[in-house]
Write a protein that holds these residues in place. Sequence first.
Motif, PDB file in Angstrom:
ATOM      1  N   PHE A  49       0.890  -1.171   0.000  1.00  0.00           N
ATOM      2  CA  PHE A  49       0.000   0.000   0.000  1.00  0.00           C
ATOM      3  C   PHE A  49       0.927   1.218   0.000  1.00  0.00           C
ATOM      4  O   PHE A  49       1.622   1.475   0.977  1.00  0.00           O
ATOM      5  CB  PHE A  49      -0.868  -0.064   1.263  1.00  0.00           C
ATOM      6  CG  PHE A  49      -1.894   1.027   1.424  1.00  0.00           C
ATOM      7  CD1 PHE A  49      -2.774   1.358   0.394  1.00  0.00           C
ATOM      8  CD2 PHE A  49      -2.020   1.704   2.628  1.00  0.00           C
ATOM      9  CE1 PHE A  49      -3.733   2.350   0.567  1.00  0.00           C
ATOM     10  CE2 PHE A  49      -2.981   2.694   2.814  1.00  0.00           C
ATOM     11  CZ  PHE A  49      -3.831   3.013   1.780  1.00  0.00           C
ATOM     12  N   CYS A 119      -7.244   9.012  -2.287  1.00  0.00           N
ATOM     13  CA  CYS A 119      -7.172   9.737  -1.024  1.00  0.00           C
ATOM     14  C   CYS A 119      -5.971  10.674  -1.079  1.00  0.00           C
ATOM     15  O   CYS A 119      -4.968  10.367  -1.721  1.00  0.00           O
ATOM     16  CB  CYS A 119      -6.971   8.789   0.153  1.00  0.00           C
ATOM     17  SG  CYS A 119      -8.396   7.743   0.458  1.00  0.00           S
ATOM     18  N   VAL A 121      -4.146  11.305   1.505  1.00  0.00           N
ATOM     19  CA  VAL A 121      -3.154  10.703   2.381  1.00  0.00           C
ATOM     20  C   VAL A 121      -3.456   9.199   2.417  1.00  0.00           C
ATOM     21  O   VAL A 121      -4.600   8.801   2.225  1.00  0.00           O
ATOM     22  CB  VAL A 121      -3.256  11.326   3.796  1.00  0.00           C
ATOM     23  CG1 VAL A 121      -4.559  10.951   4.470  1.00  0.00           C
ATOM     24  CG2 VAL A 121      -2.088  10.948   4.685  1.00  0.00           C
ATOM     25  N   HIS A 122      -2.442   8.377   2.592  1.00  0.00           N
ATOM     26  CA  HIS A 122      -2.689   6.948   2.775  1.00  0.00           C
ATOM     27  C   HIS A 122      -2.458   6.582   4.237  1.00  0.00           C
ATOM     28  O   HIS A 122      -1.340   6.690   4.743  1.00  0.00           O
ATOM     29  CB  HIS A 122      -1.777   6.114   1.873  1.00  0.00           C
ATOM     30  CG  HIS A 122      -2.199   6.144   0.436  1.00  0.00           C
ATOM     31  ND1 HIS A 122      -1.492   5.532  -0.570  1.00  0.00           N
ATOM     32  CD2 HIS A 122      -3.273   6.711  -0.161  1.00  0.00           C
ATOM     33  CE1 HIS A 122      -2.114   5.731  -1.734  1.00  0.00           C
ATOM     34  NE2 HIS A 122      -3.184   6.447  -1.506  1.00  0.00           N
ATOM     35  N   CYS A 123      -3.512   6.161   4.908  1.00  0.00           N
ATOM     36  CA  CYS A 123      -3.440   5.810   6.323  1.00  0.00           C
ATOM     37  C   CYS A 123      -3.172   4.310   6.415  1.00  0.00           C
ATOM     38  O   CYS A 123      -3.896   3.520   5.820  1.00  0.00           O
ATOM     39  CB  CYS A 123      -4.749   6.164   7.008  1.00  0.00           C
ATOM     40  SG  CYS A 123      -5.313   7.830   6.579  1.00  0.00           S
ATOM     41  N   TYR A 125      -3.636   2.086   8.561  1.00  0.00           N
ATOM     42  CA  TYR A 125      -4.633   1.238   9.223  1.00  0.00           C
ATOM     43  C   TYR A 125      -5.939   1.191   8.453  1.00  0.00           C
ATOM     44  O   TYR A 125      -6.925   0.643   8.943  1.00  0.00           O
ATOM     45  CB  TYR A 125      -4.912   1.792  10.634  1.00  0.00           C
ATOM     46  CG  TYR A 125      -5.273   3.264  10.558  1.00  0.00           C
ATOM     47  CD1 TYR A 125      -4.276   4.239  10.641  1.00  0.00           C
ATOM     48  CD2 TYR A 125      -6.577   3.665  10.317  1.00  0.00           C
ATOM     49  CE1 TYR A 125      -4.579   5.583  10.498  1.00  0.00           C
ATOM     50  CE2 TYR A 125      -6.886   5.003  10.171  1.00  0.00           C
ATOM     51  CZ  TYR A 125      -5.891   5.952  10.260  1.00  0.00           C
ATOM     52  OH  TYR A 125      -6.190   7.278  10.092  1.00  0.00           O
ATOM     53  N   CYS A 126      -5.976   1.776   7.260  1.00  0.00           N
ATOM     54  CA  CYS A 126      -7.263   1.976   6.579  1.00  0.00           C
ATOM     55  C   CYS A 126      -7.990   0.665   6.343  1.00  0.00           C
ATOM     56  O   CYS A 126      -7.432  -0.276   5.792  1.00  0.00           O
ATOM     57  CB  CYS A 126      -7.064   2.672   5.241  1.00  0.00           C
ATOM     58  SG  CYS A 126      -8.622   2.888   4.364  1.00  0.00           S
ATOM     59  N   GLY A 164     -12.250   5.501  -0.284  1.00  0.00           N
ATOM     60  CA  GLY A 164     -11.523   6.678  -0.774  1.00  0.00           C
ATOM     61  C   GLY A 164     -12.013   7.966  -0.125  1.00  0.00           C
ATOM     62  O   GLY A 164     -12.608   7.932   0.919  1.00  0.00           O
ATOM     63  N   ASP A 165     -11.689   9.057  -0.735  1.00  0.00           N
ATOM     64  CA  ASP A 165     -12.121  10.334  -0.191  1.00  0.00           C
ATOM     65  C   ASP A 165     -12.898  11.113  -1.249  1.00  0.00           C
ATOM     66  O   ASP A 165     -12.341  11.472  -2.289  1.00  0.00           O
ATOM     67  CB  ASP A 165     -10.898  11.141   0.283  1.00  0.00           C
ATOM     68  CG  ASP A 165     -11.315  12.210   1.278  1.00  0.00           C
ATOM     69  OD1 ASP A 165     -12.208  13.009   0.925  1.00  0.00           O
ATOM     70  OD2 ASP A 165     -10.773  12.228   2.388  1.00  0.00           O
ATOM     71  N   ARG A 195     -11.284  12.999   4.904  1.00  0.00           N
ATOM     72  CA  ARG A 195     -10.090  13.396   5.668  1.00  0.00           C
ATOM     73  C   ARG A 195      -9.403  14.580   5.000  1.00  0.00           C
ATOM     74  O   ARG A 195      -8.475  15.156   5.560  1.00  0.00           O
ATOM     75  CB  ARG A 195      -9.149  12.174   5.737  1.00  0.00           C
ATOM     76  CG  ARG A 195      -7.964  12.280   6.692  1.00  0.00           C
ATOM     77  CD  ARG A 195      -7.644  10.917   7.241  1.00  0.00           C
ATOM     78  NE  ARG A 195      -6.365  10.663   7.851  1.00  0.00           N
ATOM     79  CZ  ARG A 195      -5.876  11.212   8.969  1.00  0.00           C
ATOM     80  NH1 ARG A 195      -6.537  12.160   9.586  1.00  0.00           N
ATOM     81  NH2 ARG A 195      -4.722  10.822   9.463  1.00  0.00           N
ATOM     82  N   HIS A 224     -11.952  13.391   9.635  1.00  0.00           N
ATOM     83  CA  HIS A 224     -11.210  12.278  10.247  1.00  0.00           C
ATOM     84  C   HIS A 224      -9.853  12.802  10.687  1.00  0.00           C
ATOM     85  O   HIS A 224      -8.947  12.961   9.874  1.00  0.00           O
ATOM     86  CB  HIS A 224     -11.094  11.146   9.216  1.00  0.00           C
ATOM     87  CG  HIS A 224     -10.214   9.999   9.622  1.00  0.00           C
ATOM     88  ND1 HIS A 224      -9.942   8.943   8.775  1.00  0.00           N
ATOM     89  CD2 HIS A 224      -9.545   9.723  10.759  1.00  0.00           C
ATOM     90  CE1 HIS A 224      -9.142   8.087   9.385  1.00  0.00           C
ATOM     91  NE2 HIS A 224      -8.871   8.533  10.588  1.00  0.00           N
TER      92      HIS A 224
HETATM   93  S1  SF4 Z   1     -10.177   6.110   3.120  1.00  0.00           S
HETATM   94 FE1  SF4 Z   1      -9.748   7.472   4.878  1.00  0.00          FE
HETATM   95  S2  SF4 Z   1      -8.623   6.159   6.323  1.00  0.00           S
HETATM   96 FE2  SF4 Z   1      -8.505   5.175   4.301  1.00  0.00          FE
HETATM   97  S3  SF4 Z   1      -6.584   5.900   3.406  1.00  0.00           S
HETATM   98 FE3  SF4 Z   1      -8.247   7.228   2.681  1.00  0.00          FE
HETATM   99  S4  SF4 Z   1      -8.224   8.952   4.107  1.00  0.00           S
HETATM  100 FE4  SF4 Z   1      -7.092   7.296   5.107  1.00  0.00          FE
END
Ligand code: SF4
Length: 347
Positions: A49, A119, A121-123, A125-126, A164-165, A195, A224
């Motif tokens: 990821f 997104c 940013v890539h989190c 824990y997503c 996604g966002d 986010r 978020h």
């Molecule tokens: S969907 Fe939300 S938690 Fe998952 S990577 Fe994108 S911004 Fe981060």
Amino acid sequence: MIAAPPIGEKLRDWKQQWRAAITSGSALCTRLNLDPADPRLGLDAQPDFPVRVPESFARRMRPGDPDDPLLRQVLGRSEERLVANHERADPTADLSMRRAAGVLHKYAGRVLLLATGACAVHCRYCFRKNFPYDSELAARHDWREAIALIKADPSVNEVILSGGDPLSLDTDKLARLTTALYDVPHLRRIRLHTRVPVVLPDRVDGALQSWLHGLPWRVTLVLHANHANEVDHSVAAAAARLRLSGATVLNQAVLLRGVNDSVAAQVALSEALDRAAVLPYYLHLLDPVLGTAHFAVDDQVARAVHDGMKAALPGFLVPRLVREIPGESSKTWVAAAHTSATHGDSH
Ligand code: SF4
Ligand SMILES: *Cc1c(COP(=O)(O)O)cnc(C)c1O
């Protein structure tokens, strides 16, 4: 206090900032004066990821601190390759609730659209990091399938844009969806789970404000942010712009080991959100997605943290502690530490 006036403030082009994001763990370490080979980081230079962090978010990390709570959320680590037995690619069983491409109907009245896979940013824990976005996007074919389903089901009174966002999409594209929804008489609410106002606040620009302002439904944005350091003045100003466009602004966070798993961290987050006039909505227990065991917080600790928040904060700054159990008719509220025994909560 919000220093800059929320409207008329000079924002920088968000698309340019999006494209310029840091996309490698070692580049991020270097940006923060950290040695990518520092064993405390446990860096995985090529995670499955990919890493993605805009400069506007990296700026809020403490240089030279391998344990920075924002860095921990985004830096790929070799620990992610350890997969625990109970972890799943789709821990919330979202795919079993799909009604059409990118359309999830899990809870009464609410339809969730996976608007995009992208997104800012890539989190790490997503819970949707393994989601098959290529085939599962509601925005494909100009949202036609999603719109037809919503029109045909009078029980649906709320559309939730998620991903996604959804704010990775152009405002024009979002407007095409909402225009198509104007003549759905049973629609009362629209919600965005995003986010982006936290990690790339300049995305909340005049075009986005005008779009939100013109919508004929109650509008809620659920942001978020997981840590107080994420909520700086630029985020407060973006939240103010969202409110000025008529939206209610809430926050959801995920309880993450090494990031925000203490009463002090959670109280500071609620206080920072309050300064930005954003209300805490949910505090989620981590969904057991593949390779996230190093973020998992034990239930007992989670309950104790939540109890500590209740003792320290006004009620409206205490988010609901929830977990997602596939098959349930809502998110499951996790009971307080001292009542869990008597209420027989099995988790
Ligand atoms: S969907 Fe939300 S938690 Fe998952 S990577 Fe994108 S911004 Fe981060
Ligand atoms: C979390 C979620 C919602 C929203 O639930 P609320 O409790 O209303 O915030 C809706 N649909 C799906 C599929 C969800 O996962």
